[in-house]
Design an enzyme around this catalytic site. Structure first.
Site, PDB file in Angstrom:
ATOM      1  N   GLU A 277       0.831  -1.213   0.000  1.00  0.00           N
ATOM      2  CA  GLU A 277       0.000   0.000   0.000  1.00  0.00           C
ATOM      3  C   GLU A 277       0.861   1.256   0.000  1.00  0.00           C
ATOM      4  O   GLU A 277       0.542   2.246  -0.669  1.00  0.00           O
ATOM      5  CB  GLU A 277      -0.926  -0.027   1.229  1.00  0.00           C
ATOM      6  CG  GLU A 277      -2.138   0.840   1.098  1.00  0.00           C
ATOM      7  CD  GLU A 277      -3.191   0.498   2.156  1.00  0.00           C
ATOM      8  OE1 GLU A 277      -4.021  -0.389   1.898  1.00  0.00           O
ATOM      9  OE2 GLU A 277      -3.170   1.096   3.242  1.00  0.00           O
ATOM     10  N   GLU A 280       2.069   1.708  -3.423  1.00  0.00           N
ATOM     11  CA  GLU A 280       0.980   2.216  -4.276  1.00  0.00           C
ATOM     12  C   GLU A 280       0.764   3.713  -4.050  1.00  0.00           C
ATOM     13  O   GLU A 280       0.572   4.478  -4.998  1.00  0.00           O
ATOM     14  CB  GLU A 280      -0.294   1.418  -3.955  1.00  0.00           C
ATOM     15  CG  GLU A 280      -1.450   1.713  -4.887  1.00  0.00           C
ATOM     16  CD  GLU A 280      -2.730   0.955  -4.497  1.00  0.00           C
ATOM     17  OE1 GLU A 280      -2.701   0.126  -3.568  1.00  0.00           O
ATOM     18  OE2 GLU A 280      -3.769   1.232  -5.136  1.00  0.00           O
ATOM     19  N   CYS A 297      -8.710  -2.190   3.673  1.00  0.00           N
ATOM     20  CA  CYS A 297      -8.594  -3.418   4.475  1.00  0.00           C
ATOM     21  C   CYS A 297      -9.827  -3.731   5.316  1.00  0.00           C
ATOM     22  O   CYS A 297      -9.897  -4.806   5.897  1.00  0.00           O
ATOM     23  CB  CYS A 297      -7.353  -3.362   5.348  1.00  0.00           C
ATOM     24  SG  CYS A 297      -7.094  -1.780   6.092  1.00  0.00           S
ATOM     25  N   SER A 317      -7.445   1.693  -2.545  1.00  0.00           N
ATOM     26  CA  SER A 317      -6.194   0.975  -2.802  1.00  0.00           C
ATOM     27  C   SER A 317      -6.549  -0.387  -3.390  1.00  0.00           C
ATOM     28  O   SER A 317      -7.541  -1.005  -2.990  1.00  0.00           O
ATOM     29  CB  SER A 317      -5.440   0.786  -1.479  1.00  0.00           C
ATOM     30  OG  SER A 317      -4.515  -0.258  -1.603  1.00  0.00           O
ATOM     31  N   LYS A 356     -15.375  -9.913   8.090  1.00  0.00           N
ATOM     32  CA  LYS A 356     -14.273 -10.723   7.539  1.00  0.00           C
ATOM     33  C   LYS A 356     -14.796 -12.066   7.022  1.00  0.00           C
ATOM     34  O   LYS A 356     -14.199 -12.677   6.141  1.00  0.00           O
ATOM     35  CB  LYS A 356     -13.191 -10.943   8.599  1.00  0.00           C
ATOM     36  CG  LYS A 356     -12.395  -9.685   8.908  1.00  0.00           C
ATOM     37  CD  LYS A 356     -11.362  -9.401   7.848  1.00  0.00           C
ATOM     38  CE  LYS A 356     -10.725  -8.041   8.028  1.00  0.00           C
ATOM     39  NZ  LYS A 356      -9.938  -7.625   6.868  1.00  0.00           N
ATOM     40  N   GLU A 359     -15.907 -11.112   3.638  1.00  0.00           N
ATOM     41  CA  GLU A 359     -14.750 -10.832   2.772  1.00  0.00           C
ATOM     42  C   GLU A 359     -14.116 -12.132   2.272  1.00  0.00           C
ATOM     43  O   GLU A 359     -13.804 -12.273   1.076  1.00  0.00           O
ATOM     44  CB  GLU A 359     -13.705 -10.017   3.548  1.00  0.00           C
ATOM     45  CG  GLU A 359     -12.472  -9.664   2.731  1.00  0.00           C
ATOM     46  CD  GLU A 359     -11.424  -8.918   3.556  1.00  0.00           C
ATOM     47  OE1 GLU A 359     -11.033  -9.410   4.638  1.00  0.00           O
ATOM     48  OE2 GLU A 359     -10.992  -7.842   3.135  1.00  0.00           O
ATOM     49  N   GLU A 364     -13.618 -12.858  -5.676  1.00  0.00           N
ATOM     50  CA  GLU A 364     -12.282 -12.470  -6.141  1.00  0.00           C
ATOM     51  C   GLU A 364     -11.186 -12.791  -5.129  1.00  0.00           C
ATOM     52  O   GLU A 364     -10.000 -12.604  -5.433  1.00  0.00           O
ATOM     53  CB  GLU A 364     -12.248 -10.982  -6.526  1.00  0.00           C
ATOM     54  CG  GLU A 364     -12.590  -9.982  -5.451  1.00  0.00           C
ATOM     55  CD  GLU A 364     -14.089  -9.748  -5.254  1.00  0.00           C
ATOM     56  OE1 GLU A 364     -14.902 -10.581  -5.690  1.00  0.00           O
ATOM     57  OE2 GLU A 364     -14.434  -8.746  -4.628  1.00  0.00           O
ATOM     58  N   CYS A 501     -10.892  -1.887  14.468  1.00  0.00           N
ATOM     59  CA  CYS A 501     -11.159  -3.304  14.754  1.00  0.00           C
ATOM     60  C   CYS A 501     -11.253  -3.636  16.232  1.00  0.00           C
ATOM     61  O   CYS A 501     -11.858  -4.642  16.590  1.00  0.00           O
ATOM     62  CB  CYS A 501     -10.065  -4.164  14.151  1.00  0.00           C
ATOM     63  SG  CYS A 501      -9.971  -3.976  12.400  1.00  0.00           S
TER      64      CYS A 501
HETATM   65 FE1  HC0 Z   1      -8.608  -5.671  11.541  1.00  0.00          FE
HETATM   66 FE2  HC0 Z   1      -6.986  -5.825   9.626  1.00  0.00          FE
HETATM   67  S1  HC0 Z   1      -6.777  -4.381  11.349  1.00  0.00           S
HETATM   68  S2  HC0 Z   1      -9.167  -5.193   9.359  1.00  0.00           S
HETATM   69  O1  HC0 Z   1      -9.642  -4.451  12.134  1.00  0.00           O
HETATM   70  O2  HC0 Z   1      -6.084  -3.790   7.822  1.00  0.00           O
HETATM   71  O3  HC0 Z   1     -10.788  -7.672  11.500  1.00  0.00           O
HETATM   72  O4  HC0 Z   1      -7.597  -6.411  14.233  1.00  0.00           O
HETATM   73  O5  HC0 Z   1      -7.151  -8.193  11.017  1.00  0.00           O
HETATM   74  O6  HC0 Z   1      -7.339  -7.855   7.440  1.00  0.00           O
HETATM   75  O7  HC0 Z   1      -4.210  -6.519  10.063  1.00  0.00           O
HETATM   76  C1  HC0 Z   1      -9.980  -6.927  11.616  1.00  0.00           C
HETATM   77  C2  HC0 Z   1      -8.095  -6.129  13.263  1.00  0.00           C
HETATM   78  C3  HC0 Z   1      -7.465  -7.120  10.840  1.00  0.00           C
HETATM   79  C4  HC0 Z   1      -7.133  -7.088   8.240  1.00  0.00           C
HETATM   80  C5  HC0 Z   1      -5.218  -6.312   9.826  1.00  0.00           C
HETATM   81  C6  HC0 Z   1      -6.461  -4.617   8.432  1.00  0.00           C
END
Ligand code: HC0
Ligand code: SF4
Length: 571
Positions: A277, A280, A297, A317, A356, A359, A364, A501
């Site tokens: 990132e 980028e 993310c 990104s 998640k 996701e 993809e 998070c």
């Molecule tokens: Fe998160 Fe992550 S920081 S989104 O909140 O970027 O769920 O803890 O794992 O993938 O590293 C969540 C937390 C993660 C991802 C990371 C990011």
């Protein structure tokens, strides 16, 4: 100031204070169910009713303002009887399978019933208000819903989504989705904030623990696990530790005891994300690419952007999230190094985030027909597995993650809170652009819990304008300003949940909601403490990341990196 008496004690409070707040000054906790300060204040459940001398009837303390000289009584026999009656009526319409409810012992209604002596339910209610919605990662049970409206408010006011709302009237009233279809077909971003705010078990994440148990029992599979940055400072709450306590060492030991072949860390792939990132961002700044670049993310945020701000899709990104990058590397580089068949790899994520799960299932998110991630469980689901296995978590010795996907820097750790991805990226971008190893790496202007934060950072004689938004409602406000031409930036971090998070929809339930801000602050402090104690605090200094590039990926942003670590979005 307004002077009044509550339960025989004098108290003075500012004008417009509610009786509920005034009582708090005297350490009198009037029970509530629907009320959430600043989010949901309908005064509808009536659990908080009180008597006021000379006033007719009972009054909900959460919305009744104090007035000079009133005498309030919060626990007379009339009040207690009314409260009990209200709870009995709510319980009559509530599915009472408490023993198997994921919210058992963490249910506000259960506690209220217990505290108010509800032992039998004298009314025959309605517990067939609709089918369980299991269409996606967020499971809704209308038969447990108490119509408090908290989920509706958090979804519309905080997240700016409005995927659920009240429908129908009177005894038929329910909280549901448009056309009563499954949440998965709605604008729902799977953030799980409704789960966290629900006082009962009407909203839960899909339970994927069986899938993980089955994989662990399958001798043909090589099962590895990654744990997200924010899990380690919250998991302890499920086992009696104070919020923010870093239980990483015990967590790693527990995961080994559960039978994972290797215990790795998402912090490692957070460092990897920063390399891609950061690269980028530099490319976009130096070569006239689309700006502002926006982080990608947080899967709740991505879905929100795809649905509501598709004009910003090119700003996202192209980097996959650390969760997905981890999976792609665990099924390509790791099998080569560990001499394992990539097809036998089963990759589990432990995440603070319900989105998640969504996701990991996006089409993809696979490479050459292999899904990056095979199962995602939340912090709460991991705690459940540890309890099921009879592991005495608090007594476990500490242990370290495995190599070669388990080493991380402080930068990878702070990803778990709002502002962390931005700060981690700035640490690397500053070194890259100046060609020096800078000592000044604490970008405190992007830290904190305010919904939107802005800063201008001077790097290599360039003024880089950055902004951080947490919670999709705040992202909306920020993007609307950009759309209106009132603001512009080079780089924006968006996290789908307020606080990032650490406050994800899969984190341990905070039973006493009045402590929510303190819990968030403690979890954030826990992450910055880990960062401060790390020998390496910049992603590009992570030796395992350096090795991954030199042995396997080649250049950041190169062909291999693109194939494995980048993605695209749906407009
Ligand atoms: Fe998160 Fe992550 S920081 S989104 O909140 O970027 O769920 O803890 O794992 O993938 O590293 C969540 C937390 C993660 C991802 C990371 C990011
Ligand atoms: Fe709304 Fe998030 Fe719940 Fe979906 S998961 S209904 S977006 S609060």
């Amino acid at each position: 100031m307004i002077n009044l008496k509550i339960d025989g004690f004098d108290v003075s409070v500012p004008k417009n204070t509610t009786i509920l707040e005034a009582a708090k000054q005297l350490n009198i906790d009037i029970p509530t169910l629907c009320f959430m300060k600043g989010i949901n204040e309908p005064g509808s459940c009536r659990v908080c009713v009180v008597e006021v001398e000379g006033w007719r009837g009972l009054h909900p303390a959460c919305v009744t303002k104090v007035s000079e000289g009133i005498v309030v009584k919060t626990a007379t026999s009339t009040v207690r009887e009314a409260r009990k009656n209200i709870l009995e009526l709510i319980m009559a319409n509530h599915n009472r399978e408490c023993l198997s409810c994921p919210r058992n012992l963490k249910c506000e209604l259960q506690t209220l019933c217990n505290d108010n002596g509800i032992d039998t339910i004298p009314y025959e209610g309605k517990v067939d208000k609709g089918c369980l919605d299991t269409s996606g990662p967020i499971v809704r049970d209308p038969n447990k819903c108490v119509l408090c409206g908290r989920c509706v408010s958090v979804c519309s006011k905080i997240q700016d989504v409005s995927a659920i709302d009240f429908a129908f009237r009177g005894a038929h009233m329910t909280v549901t989705t448009a056309y009563e279809e499954g949440l998965v077909g709605q604008d729902c971003i799977n953030c799980g904030q409704c789960i966290k705010i629900c006082p009962v078990g009407a909203l839960q994440e899909r339970d994927d623990t069986d899938k993980v148990w089955k994989a662990l029992e399958n001798p043909e599979l090589h099962v590895v696990v990654q744990t997200a940055p924010a899990v380690r400072v919250a998991l302890g709450e499920e086992f009696g530790f104070a919020p923010g306590t870093n239980v990483e060492g015990k967590m790693v030991t527990a995961l080994r005891r559960l039978g994972f072949n290797k215990v790795f860390d998402t912090n490692f792939s957070a460092d990897l994300t920063i390399i891609e990132e950061g690269n980028e961002l530099i490319e976009r700044i130096q070569n006239g690419g689309k700006l502002p670049m926006i982080t990608s993310c947080s899967p709740g945020w991505i879905k929100f952007c795809e649905h509501n701000y598709h004009d910003f899709i090119e700003n996202l990104s192209s980097c996959k999230s650390p969760q997905q990058m981890f999976g792609a590397i665990a099924k390509s580089y790791y099998p080569v190094k560990a001499d394992v068949d990539p097809k036998s790899m089963f990759v589990v994520s432990v995440m603070p985030c319900t989105a998640k799960k969504y996701e990991a299932d996006r089409e993809e998110m696979s490479v050459d027909g292999l899904k990056d991630i095979d199962a995602v469980i939340t912090t709460r689901e991991l705690a459940k597995m540890i309890r099921q296995a009879g592991i005495k978590f608090a007594e476990l010795e500490d242990s370290k993650q495995d190599s070669i996907l388990g080493t991380y820097s402080g930068a990878g750790t702070i990803f778990g809170n709002t502002g962390g991805v931005m700060e981690a990226a700035l640490r690397t971008v500053a070194d890259k652009l100046t060609g020096k190893s800078l000592d000044c790496i604490d970008y405190t202007a992007v830290r904190g819990l305010e919904g939107i934060r802005e800063a201008t950072v001077n790097i290599a004689d360039m003024e880089i304008k950055v902004a951080v938004a947490n919670g999709t409602g705040n992202a909306s406000k920020l993007l609307d300003k950009i759309r209106a031409g009132e603001a512009n930036y080079h780089f924006i971090e968006v996290m789908g949940c307020e606080g990032g998070c650490i406050n994800g929809g899969g984190q341990p339930i905070i039973k006493d909601k009045s402590t929510t801000e303190a819990v968030k602050t403690a979890r954030i402090k826990g992450l910055y403490n880990i960062d401060a104690s790390c020998e390496k605090r910049k992603s590009h200094e992570n030796p395992e990341i350096q090795k991954l590039y030199s042995e396997y990926l080649g250049e950041a942003g190169g062909h291999k990196a693109h194939k494995l670590l980048h993605t695209h979005y749906t407009a």
